[in-house]
Scaffold this active site. Structure first.
Site, PDB file in Angstrom:
ATOM      1  N   GLN A   1       0.827  -1.211   0.000  1.00 53.94           N
ATOM      2  CA  GLN A   1       0.000   0.000   0.000  1.00 53.94           C
ATOM      3  C   GLN A   1       0.860   1.261   0.000  1.00 53.94           C
ATOM      4  OE1 GLN A   1      -3.280  -0.058  -0.349  1.00 53.94           O
ATOM      5  NE2 GLN A   1      -3.406   2.170  -0.386  1.00 53.94           N
ATOM      6  N   GLU A   2       1.955   1.229   0.719  1.00 54.02           N
ATOM      7  CA  GLU A   2       2.816   2.404   0.828  1.00 54.02           C
ATOM      8  C   GLU A   2       3.571   2.702  -0.469  1.00 54.02           C
ATOM      9  OE1 GLU A   2       3.185   4.664   3.106  1.00 54.02           O
ATOM     10  OE2 GLU A   2       2.136   3.785   4.800  1.00 54.02           O
ATOM     11  N   SER A   3       4.120   1.655  -1.112  1.00 49.62           N
ATOM     12  CA  SER A   3       5.043   1.916  -2.221  1.00 49.62           C
ATOM     13  C   SER A   3       4.938   0.946  -3.392  1.00 49.62           C
ATOM     14  CB  SER A   3       6.473   1.844  -1.697  1.00 49.62           C
ATOM     15  OG  SER A   3       6.783   0.502  -1.341  1.00 49.62           O
TER      16      SER A   3
ATOM     17  N   TYR B   1      -6.797   4.164   3.338  1.00 50.43           N
ATOM     18  CA  TYR B   1      -5.592   3.383   3.597  1.00 50.43           C
ATOM     19  C   TYR B   1      -5.931   2.126   4.407  1.00 50.43           C
ATOM     20  CZ  TYR B   1      -0.837   2.612   5.514  1.00 50.43           C
ATOM     21  OH  TYR B   1       0.371   2.084   5.900  1.00 50.43           O
TER      22      TYR B   1
END
Length: 183
Positions: A79-81, A164
Site C-alpha cells: 500500500q505504501e510503495s 488506507y
C-alpha cells in the site's frame, strides 16, 4: 569574495522533483559580496528499485524479528510503495515502507537502505500493534500517527487514512481467503 554565515538568517528553497513533487526547505543563508545564497540540505542517498523477491525475503525476516505477521507488513509495504524502494512521497517519506526521516531516525535505521527501511517499518508497525492492540488502529497510526488515533479514539476521519485502512484490510482479507481456499 568573502563568505560569512549568519545564525539568524534563513531562506526558503524549493526543489521540484522529476515527478513534479515540490519540496520546501527552510535553512540557513550564506551572505557574500554577490548577495545571499541558500544552502540546501544534503541530498539523501539515492534509492534504487529492488527485485520484489528481495523485498519479500526482507519482509519475512523483519516480520519474524519483530513478531508481526508477514502478511500485515507485506500489505503495508504494498500500500505504501508497491514494493518500490525508490518511492519518495511529497512529505519526504522514503522507500518500501515510506519512512519519514524523523521516524527512521527514531528507529535507528537508514531509510535509504532497503533492509533498514523494511526493518524500521516492521518495528514501527509492531510498536503500533502493541500500543493499540488492534490491526485497524495500528494501520491508522502507521498512516496518520498514533496521536491522531488517540485524539479521535479510533481511526481518524481523514479520507486518506480511512481509505488506507480499508485497502490494507481488504488485501489481508483476500490473502486470508486465498490461504483458506488452498487447504
Amino acid at each position: 569574495m568573502v563568505l560569512t554565515a549568519s545564525a539568524e538568517a534563513s531562506a526558503q528553497v524549493l526543489a521540484i522533483g522529476d515527478d513534479g513533487a515540490v519540496t520546501t526547505y527552510a535553512g540557513p543563508a550564506v551572505h557574500s559580496s554577490e548577495g545571499v545564497a541558500t544552502i540546501a540540505p544534503p541530498e539523501p542517498a539515492p534509492l534504487v528499485r529492488a527485485p520484489p523477491e528481495d523485498v519479500i525475503r526482507l519482509i519475512q525476516e523483519s516480520s519474524a524479528r519483530h513478531a508481526v505477521p508477514a502478511t500485515i507488513v507485506e500489505a503495508v509495504a504494498w500500500q505504501e510503495s508497491r514494493f518500490n524502494h525508490a518511492a519518495v512521497s511529497s512529505k519526504g517519506a522514503r522507500g518500501v515502507m515510506q519512512l519519514l526521516p524523523t521516524t527512521a531516525s527514531d528507529l535507528g535505521v537508514d531509510p535509504s537502505d532497503l533492509k533498514g527501511n523494511i526493518d524500521g517499518g516492521a518495528a514501527y508497525l509492531a510498536q503500533q500493534l502493541r500500543r493499540f492492540g488492534d490491526v485497524k488502529l495500528a494501520l491508522a497510526a502507521y498512516n496518520a500517527g498514533p496521536k491522531a488515533v488517540e485524539r479521535y479514539g479510533g481511526v481518524p476521519p481523514y479520507a486518506e487514512t480511512q481509505s488506507y485502512v480499508r485497502a490494507i484490510m481488504a488485501r489481508l482479507a483476500a490473502v486470508s481467503a486465498l490461504g483458506a481456499g488452498a487447504q
